[in-house]
Scaffold this motif. Structure first.
Motif, PDB file in Angstrom:
ATOM      1  N   VAL A   8     -15.039  48.654  48.248  1.00 46.88           N
ATOM      2  CA  VAL A   8     -13.660  48.698  47.760  1.00 46.88           C
ATOM      3  C   VAL A   8     -12.981  47.358  47.989  1.00 46.88           C
ATOM      4  O   VAL A   8     -13.041  46.803  49.091  1.00 46.88           O
ATOM      5  CB  VAL A   8     -12.857  49.816  48.470  1.00 46.88           C
ATOM      6  N   ALA A  17     -13.292  49.713  42.897  1.00 53.42           N
ATOM      7  CA  ALA A  17     -14.321  50.353  43.713  1.00 53.42           C
ATOM      8  C   ALA A  17     -15.648  50.352  42.971  1.00 53.42           C
ATOM      9  O   ALA A  17     -15.684  50.412  41.730  1.00 53.42           O
ATOM     10  CB  ALA A  17     -13.911  51.785  44.063  1.00 53.42           C
ATOM     11  N   LEU A  47      -7.384  56.580  46.677  1.00 54.66           N
ATOM     12  CA  LEU A  47      -8.809  56.285  46.758  1.00 54.66           C
ATOM     13  C   LEU A  47      -9.639  57.449  46.239  1.00 54.66           C
ATOM     14  O   LEU A  47     -10.576  57.264  45.452  1.00 54.66           O
ATOM     15  CB  LEU A  47      -9.190  55.972  48.207  1.00 54.66           C
ATOM     16  N   VAL A  62     -17.369  54.167  53.241  1.00 59.93           N
ATOM     17  CA  VAL A  62     -16.528  53.378  52.343  1.00 59.93           C
ATOM     18  C   VAL A  62     -16.137  52.109  53.085  1.00 59.93           C
ATOM     19  O   VAL A  62     -15.532  52.177  54.156  1.00 59.93           O
ATOM     20  CB  VAL A  62     -15.269  54.147  51.919  1.00 59.93           C
ATOM     21  N   ALA A  64     -13.979  48.616  52.834  1.00 65.18           N
ATOM     22  CA  ALA A  64     -12.887  48.048  52.058  1.00 65.18           C
ATOM     23  C   ALA A  64     -12.466  46.700  52.616  1.00 65.18           C
ATOM     24  O   ALA A  64     -12.542  46.448  53.825  1.00 65.18           O
ATOM     25  CB  ALA A  64     -11.687  48.999  52.057  1.00 65.18           C
TER      26      ALA A  64
END
Length: 299
Positions: A8, A17, A47, A62, A64
């Motif tokens: 991300v 993403a 998200l 995930v 980011a």
């Protein structure tokens, strides 16, 4: 389709993403739900709206980077002080989430105490550039709203400097008196002229900027030429101020082709050569490095 992990890039205006698998990108998505449009409670729903179709019954990591880790973002992540590696094992920050299908980690930005400076997101791109070009020592420039120049050596960001070039161009072209004399279109010769003036006489930048208005009124300077010269003046002044960060060094430019092309043109006029790397490639390589660092730390 379930992602092995999700990369991300969350900026002020955009959220992007990528669903990642063993062979790289499996899918990608984007929205305009950047940090600037969300309150703290809105980040997780934003998200999930984007990546929900990539999640399965288990937990998906995930990773980011960007303004999502700022004070106004989802979860404030303290900066790491330079000199340091742009991305490091054990330095990722976990974000508390409600949905148990995701485990979110944010890459910290970098800070420099003297002279004071900060970056968020660019450190991941620099890490990606070093992954794509192992052993690189030299200067890395990331043109944009807030352009960054970083000196990199032995895999570390040694020092860096931010320039407000892109934001100044937007403010001057959209809100200042200069806007009355600007129009769409492009003039290479006008850009080159501005570039030469800005690079050779940066101390006269304020006067050179107003000359655009005067020449439009008195000499018929076209709107396209004025816009191009404005860009050249600002980039030329930046290159002059950033000279200690790039003079005599190999240079990597990370960003969009057109903008990086303008910087490469300006550097070439100063006798320097730069290699251009796509921003997305560097972001994904940097987040992949962070993913590996996270797995290594967990092991």
């Amino acid at each position: 389709m379930k992602a092995d992990w999700i990369a991300v890039d969350w900026g002020t205006t955009r959220l992007r993403a990528w669903a990642m698998g063993p062979d790289g990108v499996r899918a990608e998505a984007a929205s305009d739900e950047g940090m600037g449009r969300l309150d703290r409670a809105g980040f997780e729903p934003a998200l999930l709206r984007l990546i929900g179709g990539w999640l399965g019954s288990g937990v998906t990591p995930v990773l980011a980077c960007g303004m999502v880790g700022s004070r106004q973002g989802w979860h404030e992540v303290p900066y790491r002080q330079v000199p340091c590696a742009p991305v490091a094992a054990g330095a990722l920050a976990a974000v508390p989430v409600q949905d148990r299908r995701i485990a979110v980690q944010i890459v910290p930005g970098l800070a420099q105490s003297v002279p004071a400076d900060v970056m968020r997101g660019e450190e991941t791109q620099i890490a990606g550039a070093l992954t794509l070009h192992p052993g690189f020592d030299g200067a890395v420039c990331l043109p944009g709203t807030h352009s960054k120049w970083a000196q990199v050596s032995a895999g570390e960001v040694v020092s860096f400097q931010t320039f407000l070039t892109g934001e100044l161009f937007a403010l001057l072209s959209e809100q200042s008196v200069l806007r009355h004399g600007l129009s769409e279109g492009w003039d290479d010769s006008a850009f080159d002229a501005g570039l030469a003036e800005g690079a050779s006489r940066p101390e006269r930048l304020m006067a050179l900027l107003f000359r655009l208005r005067a020449e439009g009124l008195l000499s018929g300077l076209s709107g396209a030429a004025a816009r191009s010269r404005l860009s050249g003046l600002l980039i030329g002044a930046e290159l002059a101020a950033a000279r200690p960060w790039w003079l005599g060094l190999p240079i990597l430019l990370i960003g969009a082709d057109r903008l990086c092309g303008l910087y490469a043109r300006g550097l070439a006029a100063q006798g320097a050569t730069a290699r251009v790397l796509p921003a997305t490639d560097c972001t994904l390589a940097g987040l992949a490095l962070a993913s590996g660092a996270l797995k290594g730390a967990a092991a």
